[in-house]
Write a protein that holds these residues in place. Sequence first.
Motif, PDB file in Angstrom:
ATOM      1  N   THR A 116       0.823  -1.219   0.000  1.00 37.49           N
ATOM      2  CA  THR A 116       0.000   0.000   0.000  1.00 37.49           C
ATOM      3  C   THR A 116       0.849   1.258   0.000  1.00 37.49           C
ATOM      4  OG1 THR A 116      -0.161   0.006   2.429  1.00 37.49           O
ATOM      5  CG2 THR A 116      -1.860  -1.200   1.207  1.00 37.49           C
ATOM      6  N   ILE A 117       2.025   1.213   0.610  1.00 37.05           N
ATOM      7  CA  ILE A 117       2.896   2.389   0.642  1.00 37.05           C
ATOM      8  C   ILE A 117       3.437   2.725  -0.742  1.00 37.05           C
ATOM      9  CG2 ILE A 117       3.555   2.083   3.054  1.00 37.05           C
ATOM     10  CD1 ILE A 117       6.201   0.856   2.110  1.00 37.05           C
ATOM     11  N   ASN A 118       3.355   1.747  -1.660  1.00 37.52           N
ATOM     12  CA  ASN A 118       3.813   1.964  -3.035  1.00 37.52           C
ATOM     13  C   ASN A 118       2.649   2.134  -4.005  1.00 37.52           C
ATOM     14  OD1 ASN A 118       6.500   1.625  -2.222  1.00 37.52           O
ATOM     15  ND2 ASN A 118       6.385  -0.590  -2.494  1.00 37.52           N
ATOM     16  N   ALA A 119       1.435   2.143  -3.479  1.00 32.45           N
ATOM     17  CA  ALA A 119       0.236   2.222  -4.332  1.00 32.45           C
ATOM     18  C   ALA A 119      -0.445   3.574  -4.188  1.00 32.45           C
ATOM     19  CB  ALA A 119      -0.725   1.089  -3.992  1.00 32.45           C
ATOM     20  N   ILE A 120       0.372   4.614  -4.173  1.00 30.96           N
ATOM     21  CA  ILE A 120      -0.135   5.982  -4.044  1.00 30.96           C
ATOM     22  C   ILE A 120       0.292   6.761  -5.288  1.00 30.96           C
ATOM     23  CG2 ILE A 120      -0.240   8.043  -2.587  1.00 30.96           C
ATOM     24  CD1 ILE A 120       1.014   6.323  -0.336  1.00 30.96           C
ATOM     25  N   PRO A 131      -6.211   4.754  -2.974  1.00 28.19           N
ATOM     26  CA  PRO A 131      -7.335   3.841  -2.713  1.00 28.19           C
ATOM     27  C   PRO A 131      -7.059   2.790  -1.651  1.00 28.19           C
ATOM     28  CG  PRO A 131      -6.271   3.285  -4.784  1.00 28.19           C
ATOM     29  CD  PRO A 131      -5.670   4.580  -4.330  1.00 28.19           C
ATOM     30  N   TYR A 132      -5.786   2.514  -1.356  1.00 27.01           N
ATOM     31  CA  TYR A 132      -5.460   1.457  -0.391  1.00 27.01           C
ATOM     32  C   TYR A 132      -4.889   2.017   0.911  1.00 27.01           C
ATOM     33  CZ  TYR A 132      -6.352  -1.329  -4.469  1.00 27.01           C
ATOM     34  OH  TYR A 132      -6.972  -1.891  -5.565  1.00 27.01           O
ATOM     35  N   HIS A 133      -5.083   3.330   1.119  1.00 30.46           N
ATOM     36  CA  HIS A 133      -4.701   3.990   2.372  1.00 30.46           C
ATOM     37  C   HIS A 133      -3.207   3.843   2.669  1.00 30.46           C
ATOM     38  CE1 HIS A 133      -9.032   4.241   2.840  1.00 30.46           C
ATOM     39  NE2 HIS A 133      -9.120   2.925   2.767  1.00 30.46           N
ATOM     40  N   GLY A 134      -2.411   3.990   1.626  1.00 28.57           N
ATOM     41  CA  GLY A 134      -0.968   3.890   1.799  1.00 28.57           C
ATOM     42  C   GLY A 134      -0.388   5.011   2.639  1.00 28.57           C
ATOM     43  N   HIS A 135      -0.985   6.212   2.531  1.00 25.61           N
ATOM     44  CA  HIS A 135      -0.479   7.330   3.326  1.00 25.61           C
ATOM     45  C   HIS A 135      -0.682   7.048   4.813  1.00 25.61           C
ATOM     46  CE1 HIS A 135      -0.215  11.999   3.851  1.00 25.61           C
ATOM     47  NE2 HIS A 135       0.830  11.359   4.323  1.00 25.61           N
ATOM     48  N   ASP A 136      -1.822   6.456   5.153  1.00 27.25           N
ATOM     49  CA  ASP A 136      -2.087   6.092   6.540  1.00 27.25           C
ATOM     50  C   ASP A 136      -1.091   5.028   7.006  1.00 27.25           C
ATOM     51  OD1 ASP A 136      -3.800   6.155   8.960  1.00 27.25           O
ATOM     52  OD2 ASP A 136      -4.231   4.072   8.394  1.00 27.25           O
ATOM     53  N   ALA A 137      -0.749   4.086   6.106  1.00 27.63           N
ATOM     54  CA  ALA A 137       0.233   3.049   6.445  1.00 27.63           C
ATOM     55  C   ALA A 137       1.595   3.675   6.706  1.00 27.63           C
ATOM     56  CB  ALA A 137       0.329   2.022   5.323  1.00 27.63           C
ATOM     57  N   ILE A 138       1.933   4.710   5.941  1.00 32.36           N
ATOM     58  CA  ILE A 138       3.204   5.406   6.161  1.00 32.36           C
ATOM     59  C   ILE A 138       3.192   6.094   7.517  1.00 32.36           C
ATOM     60  CG2 ILE A 138       4.608   7.362   5.396  1.00 32.36           C
ATOM     61  CD1 ILE A 138       3.862   6.567   2.503  1.00 32.36           C
ATOM     62  N   ARG A 139       2.091   6.759   7.844  1.00 30.73           N
ATOM     63  CA  ARG A 139       1.986   7.429   9.149  1.00 30.73           C
ATOM     64  C   ARG A 139       2.128   6.422  10.289  1.00 30.73           C
ATOM     65  NH1 ARG A 139      -2.779   9.924   6.852  1.00 30.73           N
ATOM     66  NH2 ARG A 139      -2.373  12.068   6.141  1.00 30.73           N
ATOM     67  N   GLU A 141       3.688   3.614  10.054  1.00 32.01           N
ATOM     68  CA  GLU A 141       4.928   2.859   9.834  1.00 32.01           C
ATOM     69  C   GLU A 141       4.640   1.374   9.630  1.00 32.01           C
ATOM     70  OE1 GLU A 141       7.423   3.903  13.142  1.00 32.01           O
ATOM     71  OE2 GLU A 141       7.884   5.875  12.299  1.00 32.01           O
ATOM     72  N   ARG A 142       3.759   1.105   8.656  1.00 30.46           N
ATOM     73  CA  ARG A 142       3.276  -0.256   8.437  1.00 30.46           C
ATOM     74  C   ARG A 142       3.480  -0.678   6.982  1.00 30.46           C
ATOM     75  NH1 ARG A 142      -2.114   0.473   9.625  1.00 30.46           N
ATOM     76  NH2 ARG A 142      -2.641   0.708   7.420  1.00 30.46           N
ATOM     77  N   ILE A 143       3.972  -1.896   6.805  1.00 26.72           N
ATOM     78  CA  ILE A 143       4.103  -2.473   5.465  1.00 26.72           C
ATOM     79  C   ILE A 143       2.969  -3.478   5.304  1.00 26.72           C
ATOM     80  CG2 ILE A 143       5.551  -3.874   3.932  1.00 26.72           C
ATOM     81  CD1 ILE A 143       7.952  -2.726   5.577  1.00 26.72           C
ATOM     82  N   GLU A 144       2.113  -3.205   4.342  1.00 18.02           N
ATOM     83  CA  GLU A 144       0.912  -4.009   4.152  1.00 18.02           C
ATOM     84  C   GLU A 144       0.710  -4.273   2.670  1.00 18.02           C
ATOM     85  OE1 GLU A 144      -3.823  -3.747   5.466  1.00 18.02           O
ATOM     86  OE2 GLU A 144      -2.501  -1.996   5.618  1.00 18.02           O
ATOM     87  N   ALA A 145       0.426  -5.506   2.318  1.00 19.62           N
ATOM     88  CA  ALA A 145       0.234  -5.855   0.911  1.00 19.62           C
ATOM     89  C   ALA A 145      -1.051  -5.232   0.375  1.00 19.62           C
ATOM     90  CB  ALA A 145       0.181  -7.370   0.747  1.00 19.62           C
ATOM     91  N   VAL A 146      -1.052  -4.945  -0.921  1.00 19.48           N
ATOM     92  CA  VAL A 146      -2.267  -4.491  -1.598  1.00 19.48           C
ATOM     93  C   VAL A 146      -3.171  -5.706  -1.810  1.00 19.48           C
ATOM     94  CG1 VAL A 146      -3.208  -3.567  -3.743  1.00 19.48           C
ATOM     95  CG2 VAL A 146      -1.145  -2.552  -2.752  1.00 19.48           C
ATOM     96  N   GLY A 147      -4.404  -5.624  -1.348  1.00 26.00           N
ATOM     97  CA  GLY A 147      -5.314  -6.753  -1.531  1.00 26.00           C
ATOM     98  C   GLY A 147      -4.904  -7.947  -0.692  1.00 26.00           C
ATOM     99  N   GLN A 148      -4.950  -9.134  -1.301  1.00 26.54           N
ATOM    100  CA  GLN A 148      -4.602 -10.371  -0.601  1.00 26.54           C
ATOM    101  C   GLN A 148      -3.091 -10.600  -0.641  1.00 26.54           C
ATOM    102  OE1 GLN A 148      -6.675 -12.329   1.182  1.00 26.54           O
ATOM    103  NE2 GLN A 148      -8.252 -10.776   0.732  1.00 26.54           N
ATOM    104  N   PHE A 172       9.915   0.218   9.414  1.00 27.05           N
ATOM    105  CA  PHE A 172       8.486  -0.062   9.498  1.00 27.05           C
ATOM    106  C   PHE A 172       8.272  -1.509   9.953  1.00 27.05           C
ATOM    107  CE2 PHE A 172       6.595   3.182   6.232  1.00 27.05           C
ATOM    108  CZ  PHE A 172       7.183   4.218   6.929  1.00 27.05           C
ATOM    109  N   HIS A 173       7.118  -1.770  10.559  1.00 25.89           N
ATOM    110  CA  HIS A 173       6.763  -3.141  10.903  1.00 25.89           C
ATOM    111  C   HIS A 173       5.895  -3.733   9.789  1.00 25.89           C
ATOM    112  CE1 HIS A 173       3.119  -0.994  12.257  1.00 25.89           C
ATOM    113  NE2 HIS A 173       2.489  -2.141  12.075  1.00 25.89           N
ATOM    114  N   ILE A 174       5.915  -5.042   9.674  1.00 28.27           N
ATOM    115  CA  ILE A 174       5.102  -5.709   8.655  1.00 28.27           C
ATOM    116  C   ILE A 174       3.756  -6.082   9.277  1.00 28.27           C
ATOM    117  CG2 ILE A 174       4.930  -7.672   7.080  1.00 28.27           C
ATOM    118  CD1 ILE A 174       7.963  -7.744   6.954  1.00 28.27           C
ATOM    119  N   GLU A 175       2.697  -5.659   8.624  1.00 25.71           N
ATOM    120  CA  GLU A 175       1.324  -5.903   9.096  1.00 25.71           C
ATOM    121  C   GLU A 175       1.087  -7.403   9.260  1.00 25.71           C
ATOM    122  OE1 GLU A 175      -2.672  -7.246   8.124  1.00 25.71           O
ATOM    123  OE2 GLU A 175      -1.030  -7.143   6.649  1.00 25.71           O
ATOM    124  N   LYS A 176       0.243  -7.776  10.219  1.00 29.10           N
ATOM    125  CA  LYS A 176       0.075  -9.171  10.646  1.00 29.10           C
ATOM    126  C   LYS A 176      -0.255 -10.130   9.496  1.00 29.10           C
ATOM    127  CE  LYS A 176      -2.387 -12.091  13.947  1.00 29.10           C
ATOM    128  NZ  LYS A 176      -3.449 -12.157  14.997  1.00 29.10           N
TER     129      LYS A 176
END
Length: 400
Positions: A116-120, A131-139, A141-148, A172-176
Amino acid sequence: MSNHEVFEPAFEVIQKIEEAGGEAYIVGGAVRDYLSGIPVNDIDIATSETPERIQEIFEKVIPVGIEHGTVIVRHRSVSYEVTTYRVEEGYEDYRHPDEVTFVRDITLDLARRDFTINAIAMSRNGNLIDPYHGHDAIRKERIEAVGQPAERFQEDPLRMMRAVRFASQLSFHIEKKTEEALNRLSHLLQYISIERIAVETEKIFRGSDYALGLHLLHTTGLKNHLPILKDLDIHRNVPNSPLVGWHEIIAFYVLQFPQLSAENFMKSWKLSKDTKKKTIQLLYAYKQYEIEKNVTAWLVYQLDEELFPSFSRLFSALHQEDVNLDKTLMEMKERLPIVDKRELTFQAKDLLQLFSDLPKGSWISEWMDTIEHHVVTGEMENDYEKIKEWVREWNPPARN
């Protein structure tokens, strides 16, 4: 979002596309880094227009990957990778999509990206398409995959190494759910070429939070697919400072583990001849340091100036103390009587002339090496007559 100066030339490219009837946005790492507050490097642009249309709009265009919708636009002496919005399907080789379809919707293009941090996307007015709230993930400090996450990693398993790399670079931490998929699918890394893995591994070691990166390589199981490193406790044997380049990484481990060899690293990771050359120099220099317990003139003379920062980083990585040796190395180099053997006032031809009755042989290079060492270390002045006199007083090995 108040200062977009770094993007101004890119905005001009976007404006030109818009004036021609298309749309375009800055995407990917440039937006991520800008929002993260770190320096922006390469700026990529996504557009609704096809490569052929981009070639019509701009004078200087390099067709680097038209089949995938990518060209390079040169503007104000800077290169911008401009890629048509696209969706992708099927990844039989775990890297390249089996089918690429050009689209005209930026949100569809963002959906194919890894995290998501790269999908902005950023417009030339500084507005975000997120659309995938990458800016919020940056705030957060979360690494989260787009979709599944599993789908993203199955498309290209190297994305798992990229997740760890971003953790290392950004702290950043990796989302669960993303980490769970990473743990479950880490075995897919076996299908990725070692050359691609090597690039990401090197970036993990140079990250500001490299210790976190090495820890994640261990806990996720990715380490099990890294040649040589899989047999080391890299999460415990952590360098005391970042390592920049494979030559520093290899030297760090080879110096600590006698069973390892630089040659095996080179073969296993398919590294370049240049990396091998740098590694050998670094290892030689550090072993000289271990012998003398100091940085000597001969060490500085033997080490290429471009490797001074590497030697300094290697020293810091191996020791608890953070010592910057760059200045010391440069000062010592400036005091060297010569910086190249060609600067010796007494050369091999002079040696041959002095001992014309002797046949040519290895004694020539041995003597010249000795002269070179004596001059560099200050045991002998770089003066033709003084060297000549010293040579006369020392019988060459061939006469013994």
